[in-house]
Design a protein around this motif. Sequence first.
Motif, short mmCIF file in Angstrom:
data_model
loop_
_atom_site.label_atom_id
_atom_site.label_comp_id
_atom_site.label_asym_id
_atom_site.label_seq_id
_atom_site.Cartn_x
_atom_site.Cartn_y
_atom_site.Cartn_z
N PRO A 41 7.80 17.89 -16.70
CA PRO A 41 6.76 16.95 -16.27
C PRO A 41 7.21 15.50 -16.46
CG PRO A 41 5.81 18.67 -17.64
CD PRO A 41 7.30 18.83 -17.73
N GLY A 42 7.05 14.71 -15.42
CA GLY A 42 7.42 13.30 -15.49
C GLY A 42 8.89 13.01 -15.25
N ALA A 43 9.69 14.05 -14.99
CA ALA A 43 11.14 13.84 -14.84
C ALA A 43 11.48 13.10 -13.55
CB ALA A 43 11.86 15.18 -14.86
N THR A 44 10.65 13.22 -12.55
CA THR A 44 10.90 12.61 -11.24
C THR A 44 10.29 11.22 -11.22
OG1 THR A 44 10.65 14.83 -10.29
CG2 THR A 44 10.75 12.96 -8.76
N LEU A 45 11.13 10.21 -11.07
CA LEU A 45 10.64 8.84 -11.05
C LEU A 45 10.20 8.42 -9.65
CD1 LEU A 45 13.21 7.08 -13.42
CD2 LEU A 45 11.02 8.16 -13.99
N ILE A 46 9.33 7.45 -9.60
CA ILE A 46 8.84 6.89 -8.33
C ILE A 46 9.31 5.45 -8.21
CG2 ILE A 46 6.78 6.13 -7.07
CD1 ILE A 46 5.27 8.51 -8.27
N VAL A 47 9.85 5.11 -7.05
CA VAL A 47 10.20 3.72 -6.74
C VAL A 47 9.46 3.33 -5.47
CG1 VAL A 47 12.03 2.10 -6.12
CG2 VAL A 47 12.45 3.82 -7.88
N PRO A 48 8.33 2.64 -5.59
CA PRO A 48 7.61 2.21 -4.39
C PRO A 48 8.44 1.21 -3.58
CG PRO A 48 6.22 2.06 -6.34
CD PRO A 48 7.62 2.28 -6.81
N ASN A 49 8.41 1.36 -2.27
CA ASN A 49 9.04 0.39 -1.38
C ASN A 49 7.96 -0.53 -0.85
OD1 ASN A 49 11.91 2.05 0.18
ND2 ASN A 49 11.25 1.98 -1.95
N ILE A 50 8.07 -1.80 -1.17
CA ILE A 50 7.06 -2.80 -0.82
C ILE A 50 7.55 -3.53 0.43
CG2 ILE A 50 5.73 -4.75 -1.64
CD1 ILE A 50 5.35 -2.14 -3.27
N GLU A 51 6.78 -3.43 1.51
CA GLU A 51 7.29 -3.88 2.80
C GLU A 51 6.34 -4.81 3.55
OE1 GLU A 51 9.22 -0.71 5.03
OE2 GLU A 51 8.93 0.64 3.36
N THR A 52 5.26 -5.22 2.90
CA THR A 52 4.29 -6.09 3.56
C THR A 52 3.85 -7.19 2.61
OG1 THR A 52 2.37 -4.80 2.82
CG2 THR A 52 3.37 -4.17 4.94
N ALA A 53 3.25 -8.23 3.19
CA ALA A 53 2.72 -9.31 2.36
C ALA A 53 1.67 -8.78 1.38
CB ALA A 53 2.13 -10.40 3.26
N LEU A 54 0.82 -7.86 1.86
CA LEU A 54 -0.21 -7.29 0.98
C LEU A 54 0.42 -6.54 -0.18
CD1 LEU A 54 -3.19 -6.77 0.41
CD2 LEU A 54 -3.08 -4.80 1.96
N GLY A 55 1.48 -5.79 0.10
CA GLY A 55 2.16 -5.07 -0.97
C GLY A 55 2.76 -6.01 -2.00
N ILE A 56 3.32 -7.12 -1.54
CA ILE A 56 3.95 -8.06 -2.47
C ILE A 56 2.92 -8.71 -3.38
CG2 ILE A 56 5.19 -10.27 -2.61
CD1 ILE A 56 6.77 -9.38 -0.12
#
Length: 307
Positions: free
Chosen positions: A126-141
């Motif tokens: 559990p928890g071994a898989t990391l997440i890296v969000p890709n931020i691609e919009t002004a709203l995301g930033i």
Amino acid sequence: MAISTDNPLSLLRSWLFVPGMEMSVLRDAPASGADVIVQELEDFTPPQRRAEARALAAKAYAEWRARGVVPAVRINPLESCGLADLAGVMPGRPDIVMMSKVESVEQVEALDREISRFEAELGIAPGATLIVPNIETALGIVRAIQIAAASPRIKAMLVATEDTVADLGADRSRNGAELHYPRSRFLLECAAAGVLAIDCPYTYSDALGAEADMRAGHGIGYKAKAVVNSSHVAVANRWLTPTSEQAGLAQRQVAAFEAARRQGLMRAEVDGLVVEVPSYLAAQRLLLRHSQLSARQASRPPERTYR
């Protein structure tokens, strides 16, 4: 807040994105010298070939691990075909799952739940898989700090190039002037959240432009770079690895400051720089990074032919 030295991604400098559906390309990717290879299931993989790409995941990730490379995948948003992507690649146990076009906490929470479900089904810790969000919009930033806090799996985030420019309605240029503020703002948000910021890729092919782009990113503090052209990996690794000369200077700064402190002083001068507590700590971080990267490179298996 500085990035913790125990962040498992802190030494991963170059993140190479490769098309997901050609095994020959996937096999050849580690020869680039990239620290992370990302099987790209979004823009680099035609929709009609995504099932084919997912079927290659387990074999590709196993080969990358054997060659000292961190295996990662970029899936489509869950609201499109991301769940099918995830179901297809999770048996290969990617270390990192990136998801494109993230701009809300809810998207990350949904991805976290799905990954947790697959980990339980596949016997992955559990928890071994990391997440890296890709931020691609002004709203995301502008929401980056909230997104970074949406899951304990998040140790890094990436800011995009072309989608960001398109969302801003800006003109794309080789010097990247239109990306200066988004890159700076994103780096600031990630630093405040305590996660690694991955700089946007240079999407032209020329070496001189890649060098200038890397110089700009490094100059404002980036420690990791997304790469879409394998020939640019070496540029990223060079800029993001402290040199022996830099390490030597840092060692002199540390020694001078510590000598001054023993004399009851809190500053010293080295090569014209007044070394105080912030620069002393920065020098220590550089020395640690130099040592850790040297050890990591020494432990990486030598390249051989994988067919």
